[in-house]
Motif scaffolding. Structure first.
Motif, short mmCIF file in Angstrom:
data_model
loop_
_atom_site.label_atom_id
_atom_site.label_comp_id
_atom_site.label_asym_id
_atom_site.label_seq_id
_atom_site.Cartn_x
_atom_site.Cartn_y
_atom_site.Cartn_z
N ILE A 15 0.85 -1.19 0.00
CA ILE A 15 0.00 0.00 0.00
C ILE A 15 0.88 1.24 0.00
CG2 ILE A 15 -1.81 1.26 1.21
CD1 ILE A 15 -2.67 -1.37 2.47
N PRO A 16 0.78 2.10 -1.02
CA PRO A 16 1.60 3.32 -1.04
C PRO A 16 1.22 4.24 0.11
CG PRO A 16 -0.04 3.35 -2.80
CD PRO A 16 -0.09 1.98 -2.21
N ASN A 17 2.20 4.99 0.61
CA ASN A 17 1.95 5.81 1.80
C ASN A 17 1.02 6.98 1.54
OD1 ASN A 17 3.60 7.50 0.33
ND2 ASN A 17 5.36 7.35 1.72
N TRP A 18 0.76 7.31 0.28
CA TRP A 18 -0.12 8.43 -0.02
C TRP A 18 -1.59 8.01 -0.12
CZ3 TRP A 18 -2.76 7.29 -4.36
CH2 TRP A 18 -2.14 6.46 -5.32
N LEU A 19 -1.85 6.70 -0.12
CA LEU A 19 -3.22 6.22 -0.31
C LEU A 19 -3.96 6.20 1.02
CD1 LEU A 19 -5.20 5.08 -2.43
CD2 LEU A 19 -4.39 2.80 -1.81
N ASN A 20 -5.08 6.87 1.06
CA ASN A 20 -5.88 6.95 2.28
C ASN A 20 -6.91 5.82 2.27
OD1 ASN A 20 -7.36 7.61 4.52
ND2 ASN A 20 -8.14 9.55 3.74
N VAL A 21 -6.66 4.80 3.08
CA VAL A 21 -7.57 3.65 3.14
C VAL A 21 -8.37 3.64 4.43
CG1 VAL A 21 -6.12 2.23 1.65
CG2 VAL A 21 -5.74 2.19 4.12
N SER A 22 -8.32 4.73 5.18
CA SER A 22 -8.97 4.77 6.49
C SER A 22 -10.38 5.34 6.44
CB SER A 22 -8.13 5.61 7.46
OG SER A 22 -8.03 6.95 7.00
N MET A 23 -10.81 5.81 5.27
CA MET A 23 -12.14 6.42 5.18
C MET A 23 -13.22 5.37 5.41
SD MET A 23 -11.56 8.78 1.79
CE MET A 23 -13.27 9.28 1.78
N GLN A 25 -16.59 3.33 5.07
CA GLN A 25 -17.50 3.07 3.96
C GLN A 25 -16.99 3.69 2.66
OE1 GLN A 25 -21.27 4.57 5.48
NE2 GLN A 25 -21.73 2.60 6.40
N SER A 26 -15.69 3.59 2.46
CA SER A 26 -15.08 4.18 1.27
C SER A 26 -15.44 3.38 0.02
CB SER A 26 -13.56 4.21 1.44
OG SER A 26 -12.93 4.63 0.26
N GLN A 27 -15.47 4.09 -1.12
CA GLN A 27 -15.64 3.41 -2.40
C GLN A 27 -14.42 2.59 -2.74
OE1 GLN A 27 -16.69 6.80 -5.06
NE2 GLN A 27 -18.30 5.45 -5.79
N LEU A 28 -13.30 2.90 -2.13
CA LEU A 28 -12.04 2.23 -2.46
C LEU A 28 -11.67 1.22 -1.39
CD1 LEU A 28 -8.86 3.77 -3.93
CD2 LEU A 28 -8.67 2.46 -1.81
N ARG A 29 -11.28 0.04 -1.85
CA ARG A 29 -10.83 -0.98 -0.91
C ARG A 29 -9.59 -1.66 -1.47
NH1 ARG A 29 -13.46 -6.84 0.58
NH2 ARG A 29 -11.77 -7.49 1.96
N VAL A 30 -8.58 -1.82 -0.63
CA VAL A 30 -7.37 -2.53 -1.02
C VAL A 30 -7.58 -4.02 -0.79
CG1 VAL A 30 -4.92 -2.88 -0.53
CG2 VAL A 30 -5.87 -0.57 -0.54
N ILE A 31 -7.32 -4.82 -1.82
CA ILE A 31 -7.47 -6.27 -1.76
C ILE A 31 -6.09 -6.90 -1.79
CG2 ILE A 31 -8.43 -8.31 -2.90
CD1 ILE A 31 -10.59 -6.47 -1.88
N PHE A 267 -3.74 16.81 -12.79
CA PHE A 267 -4.59 16.63 -11.62
C PHE A 267 -4.13 17.56 -10.49
CE2 PHE A 267 -4.17 12.51 -13.83
CZ PHE A 267 -5.49 12.34 -14.24
N PRO A 268 -4.43 18.86 -10.62
CA PRO A 268 -3.95 19.82 -9.61
C PRO A 268 -4.61 19.64 -8.25
CG PRO A 268 -5.43 20.89 -11.18
CD PRO A 268 -5.15 19.52 -11.72
N GLN A 269 -5.81 19.05 -8.22
CA GLN A 269 -6.51 18.84 -6.96
C GLN A 269 -6.31 17.40 -6.49
OE1 GLN A 269 -7.91 21.46 -5.46
NE2 GLN A 269 -7.30 22.69 -7.24
N LYS A 270 -6.11 17.25 -5.20
CA LYS A 270 -5.94 15.91 -4.65
C LYS A 270 -7.24 15.11 -4.74
CE LYS A 270 -2.35 16.89 -1.21
NZ LYS A 270 -1.35 16.00 -1.80
N LYS A 272 -9.92 12.39 -3.27
CA LYS A 272 -10.38 12.12 -1.90
C LYS A 272 -9.71 10.88 -1.33
CE LYS A 272 -14.49 9.57 -3.46
NZ LYS A 272 -15.98 9.53 -3.43
N PHE A 273 -9.04 10.11 -2.18
CA PHE A 273 -8.36 8.90 -1.71
C PHE A 273 -6.89 9.15 -1.41
CE2 PHE A 273 -11.69 7.26 -4.70
CZ PHE A 273 -12.54 6.80 -3.70
N GLU A 274 -6.43 10.40 -1.57
CA GLU A 274 -5.05 10.73 -1.24
C GLU A 274 -4.97 11.31 0.17
OE1 GLU A 274 -2.42 12.51 -4.44
OE2 GLU A 274 -4.39 12.90 -5.29
N SER A 275 -3.91 10.96 0.86
CA SER A 275 -3.69 11.53 2.19
C SER A 275 -3.47 13.03 2.08
CB SER A 275 -2.47 10.88 2.85
OG SER A 275 -2.66 9.49 2.98
N LYS A 276 -3.97 13.76 3.05
CA LYS A 276 -3.87 15.22 3.02
C LYS A 276 -2.43 15.70 3.08
CE LYS A 276 -8.44 16.15 4.97
NZ LYS A 276 -9.20 16.78 6.08
N ASP A 277 -1.58 14.94 3.77
CA ASP A 277 -0.19 15.36 3.91
C ASP A 277 0.70 14.80 2.81
OD1 ASP A 277 -0.39 12.76 4.67
OD2 ASP A 277 0.77 12.95 6.52
#
Length: 280
Positions: A15-23, A25-31, A267-270, A272-277
């Motif tokens: 899992i890359p460190n920039w991927l936010n998987v903590s949301m 009921q997220s649409q995104l899931r790491v398998i 893609f100038p805007q992050k 929603k699946f990217e970490s804010k930092d």
């Protein structure tokens, strides 16, 4: 995709460190591969083995899209780019025939030839709808698939092939090409509706919806490529950028910097699946 309401499954064990998987009921899931493959075949570094098990993703729907990890949607896309009438998969093949013996024989091509050999064994069946003369290379492209067809291939008809391939921890010259296999089976053997479309190799002129590009050890070619994309009236819908620079290449870091600069412009805007930092 304006009407997209489904889920995104990222199949990876890293899992890359920039991927936010903590949301929640997220649409995104790491398998992880442990969720879709037998533990005796793990760890695996063989994309062919992983592809042959994607249909086991929990809660995967009947109609789904498979993307390689070097693919970008550059412009708005619509369901008709993938499924005609919401149910007929669009199979994208390029301008090269797999039967062309003048092409360099690498693992990618060999996997398609191995697949052709299995498909040829089915051509004598009464429901065969084509011969092998028009089998095109399956490029890096969006792959619209039907879970029931995939299961028909890997569970009902070629379970032994699927198990054998799953056991190959690294790409093997005996592998078949899973996505090409399912796509050709859909075209040649199933009674399901399907539409075939052509895409050019490389990056055609402005106005084309496809652009598959390989970054190599040629800095001037790389900058020419990115500058050409910037001059287009609109980005292609489907954009594949594959990095084949070598670690000892003098300009590798600069090429990667050019690539990152281009992505930030696109893609100038992050997401929603990217970490804010995230600072990438």
């Amino acid at each position: 995709m304006p009407s997209f309401q489904g889920h995104i499954y990222v199949v990876t064990d890293q899992i890359p460190n920039w991927l936010n998987v903590s949301m929640p009921q997220s649409q995104l899931r790491v398998i992880s591969t442990q969720e879709i493959m037998d533990n005796r075949y793990l760890p695996t570094f063989n994309s062919h083995a992983i592809e042959a098990n994607l249909h086991k993703i929990p809660h995967l729907k009947e109609f789904y899209l498979y993307f390689n990890d070097d693919y970008i949607l550059g412009s708005p896309v619509f369901i008709e780019d993938f499924f005609i009438d919401g149910r007929c998969p669009v199979i994208y093949g390029d301008d090269r025939l797999t039967a062309n013996t003048n092409l360099t024989l690498n693992i990618h091509k060999k996997a398609m030839l191995n697949t052709n050999a299995l498909l040829n064994g089915l051509l004598s069946k009464a429901n065969a709808r084509t011969n092998d003369s028009d089998r095109r290379f399956l490029p890096h492209a969006p792959h619209p698939l039907r879970k029931s067809i995939v299961e028909q291939v890997w569970v009902s008809k070629f379970a032994d092939t699927q198990r054998e391939q799953s056991s190959h921890r690294f790409r093997d010259m005996n592998d078949v090409h899973p996505t090409y296999f399912v796509s050709r089976f859909l075209i040649e053997q199933s009674n399901a509706c399907v539409e075939q479309r052509r895409m050019k190799s490389g990056c055609p002129l402005d106005g084309q919806d496809f652009c598959n590009q390989v970054l190599t050890n040629n800095y001037s070619k790389v900058t020419e490529y990115f500058d050409g994309l910037r001059l287009r009236s609109r980005m292609p819908k489907f954009l594949s950028i594959n990095d084949r620079t070598t670690t000892n290449y003098t300009y590798q870091d600069i090429i990667h910097w050019e690539f990152q600069r281009f992505l930030k412009e696109m893609f100038p805007q992050k997401s929603k699946f990217e970490s804010k930092d995230c600072t990438i």
